[in-house]
Design an enzyme around this catalytic site. Structure first.
Site, short mmCIF file in Angstrom:
data_model
loop_
_atom_site.label_atom_id
_atom_site.label_comp_id
_atom_site.label_asym_id
_atom_site.label_seq_id
_atom_site.Cartn_x
_atom_site.Cartn_y
_atom_site.Cartn_z
N ARG A 285 -18.19 4.82 19.76
CA ARG A 285 -18.89 4.04 20.79
C ARG A 285 -19.10 4.88 22.05
NH1 ARG A 285 -14.78 -0.94 20.17
NH2 ARG A 285 -13.44 0.90 20.14
N GLY B 184 -14.23 5.45 8.94
CA GLY B 184 -13.33 4.98 9.99
C GLY B 184 -12.93 6.18 10.83
N GLY C 49 -10.56 8.04 10.03
CA GLY C 49 -10.60 8.92 8.87
C GLY C 49 -11.82 8.51 8.05
N ARG D 187 -10.44 14.92 13.11
CA ARG D 187 -10.29 15.94 12.08
C ARG D 187 -11.60 16.70 11.88
NH1 ARG D 187 -7.75 11.58 8.09
NH2 ARG D 187 -5.73 11.27 9.10
N GLU E 155 -9.19 -4.13 2.19
CA GLU E 155 -8.17 -3.47 1.39
C GLU E 155 -7.01 -4.41 1.07
OE1 GLU E 155 -7.78 0.98 2.62
OE2 GLU E 155 -8.59 -0.09 4.36
N LEU F 184 -17.03 2.45 11.37
CA LEU F 184 -18.36 2.94 11.71
C LEU F 184 -19.38 2.50 10.68
CD1 LEU F 184 -16.41 4.98 13.32
CD2 LEU F 184 -18.37 6.52 13.25
N ARG G 154 0.86 -1.18 0.00
CA ARG G 154 0.00 0.00 0.00
C ARG G 154 0.90 1.24 0.00
NH1 ARG G 154 -2.78 3.22 4.81
NH2 ARG G 154 -4.24 4.48 3.62
N HIS H 179 -8.29 6.70 0.53
CA HIS H 179 -9.11 5.50 0.79
C HIS H 179 -9.57 4.84 -0.52
CE1 HIS H 179 -10.36 7.82 4.66
NE2 HIS H 179 -9.31 7.06 4.92
#
Length: 401
Positions: free
Chosen positions: A286, A211, A213, A243, A388, A333, A94, A183
């Site tokens: 959560r 996620g 991010g 962020r 991924e 999420l 990656r 992503h």
């Protein structure tokens, strides 16, 4: 063919060995605290009953040390899965940023490595670690074909009006300032899975990767991404764990000029102290859900703002695509937070989008793709667990055939 997939971070290294023909994971693991005291490798290996686990705790002063230890684990007589390093024919890496130069998966050559190095200013936290991982794997797997899979490549199809910023042209031509998107490997994987599930090779889809991010993408009937929420860097678009997502640039000027913050301080605030953490007191959804159930007003606002942003982009991308066939939720999420999915789909019936609330709760934490739309919904709503590593392995295999 067994393919080793590597995702190297600045102080960590994730790995998987995947039999690409059966798509079976033979081994997976995570090396942590590389270059820091207290190094640790969690190694899992396939058995007849599932996965066995071995924890190696030793200092890992550099990535090469971690690779040496991982190679030892993969070939270990008790919990290894390969006989020797030569049995790995290809390694997929990656690489976060490919800039405009790399729009497809590439076999790694000295020229490719040099080009990845020139892109470090665009991804200063990621590309250096990705390069270190490549060079370490070349040392311990010298006979394997090394392949780079770029996070940004999926967004090479963005039209110019979607990737350009409304700033003087010279900043694009001279400094490469444009939307790159991130992503991409995840967005591409879940889109292709949706095509199989819905038996439609010409899906118009909105993919939603949530996620720590988070990003969304609009994908047309040809499988081309035409827009995405992340841009030049990973800060804009949706609110995230820490962020801010979209923010009026005037706020930044005000923080610097009137409140006395330095640019570095503002950068730290927007990247590490904002999002769910800044609004609700925790970067973990959560915790936010639990606080919301207890009546915490800040937590409720956090979820409202978080899902409002998602809905705004659903509407925007619905218009850009001139209608859609499916919405796909994925990542932490997206796969595991029924509240976020529910609130993100509320009051979208005018667009033909209606969630089945019972199915949404029933299939929370699903390990397989599922449909959660109501019977009368014109748009399919899917949860598809992202993979991924498998996408990287598939792209690696396709390239070297």
């Amino acid at each position: 063919m067994n393919i080793l997939v590597i995702n190297a971070g600045s102080s960590s290294l994730k790995y998987q060995i995947i039999n690409i023909l059966s798509q079976q994971v033979l081994a997976k693991g995570l090396a942590e605290r590389i270059g820091i005291e207290g190094g640790r490798i969690k190694h899992q290996y396939a058995t007849n009953e599932g996965f066995g686990e071995y924890i190696l705790e030793e200092n890992l002063p550099e990535h090469a040390t971690a690779f040496e230890a991982i190679t030892g684990l993969l070939t270990h007589p008790d919990f290894g899965v390969i006989d020797n390093p030569e049995s790995i024919k290809a390694i997929g890496h990656r690489v976060v940023h490919g800039g405009e130069k790399f729009t497809k998966t590439q076999i790694i050559t000295p020229e490719v490595k040099e080009a990845i190095k020139t892109l470090i200013p665009l991804a200063p936290l990621h590309n250096p670690a990705n390069l270190i991982g490549i060079e370490a794997s070349e040392k311990f797997f010298p006979n394997a074909v090394q392949v780079a899979v770029f996070d940004t490549a999926f967004f090479a199809t963005l039209p110019e009006h979607a990737y350009r910023y409304a700033i003087p042209k010279k900043f694009y031509t001279d400094n490469s300032i444009r939307v790159y998107g991130f992503h991409g490997t995840s967005h591409k994987f879940v889109y292709n899975e949706a095509k199989k599930i819905l038996k439609n090779d010409h899906l118009k889809a909105i993919t939603i990767h949530l996620g720590n991010g988070a990003s969304m993408a609009a994908v047309n009937e040809n499988g081309e991404s035409i827009d995405t929420t992340l841009g030049f860097g990973p800060l804009c678009g949706l609110a995230m764990g820490t962020r801010s997502g979209d923010i009026d640039p005037s706020v930044i000027f005000y923080m610097v000029e009137e409140l006395g913050f330095s640019l570095q301080e503002v950068k730290n605030i927007l990247n590490k102290e904002s999002g769910m953490l800044g609004l609700g007191g925790s970067s973990d959804a959560r915790d936010i859900n639990e606080k919301c159930e207890q009546g915490d007003a800040d937590a409720k606002l956090t979820l409202e703002l978080y899902t409002h942003r998602i809905k705004k982009y659903i509407g925007s991308y619905f218009a850009s695509l001139n209608g859609i066939d499916t919405i796909i939720f994925t990542a932490g999420l997206g796969e595991n937070d029924a509240v976020v999915r529910s609130w993100s789909c509320k009051n979208l019936e005018a667009l033909g989008i209606k969630l089945d609330e019972e199915a949404n709760v029933k299939f929370n934490h699903t390990k397989v793709p599922v449909e959660i739309q109501a019977p009368e919904s014109k748009v399919k709503i899917l949860i598809i667990p992202t993979n991924e590593e498998l996408e990287i392995a598939q792209q690696t295999y396709e390239l070297i055939q």
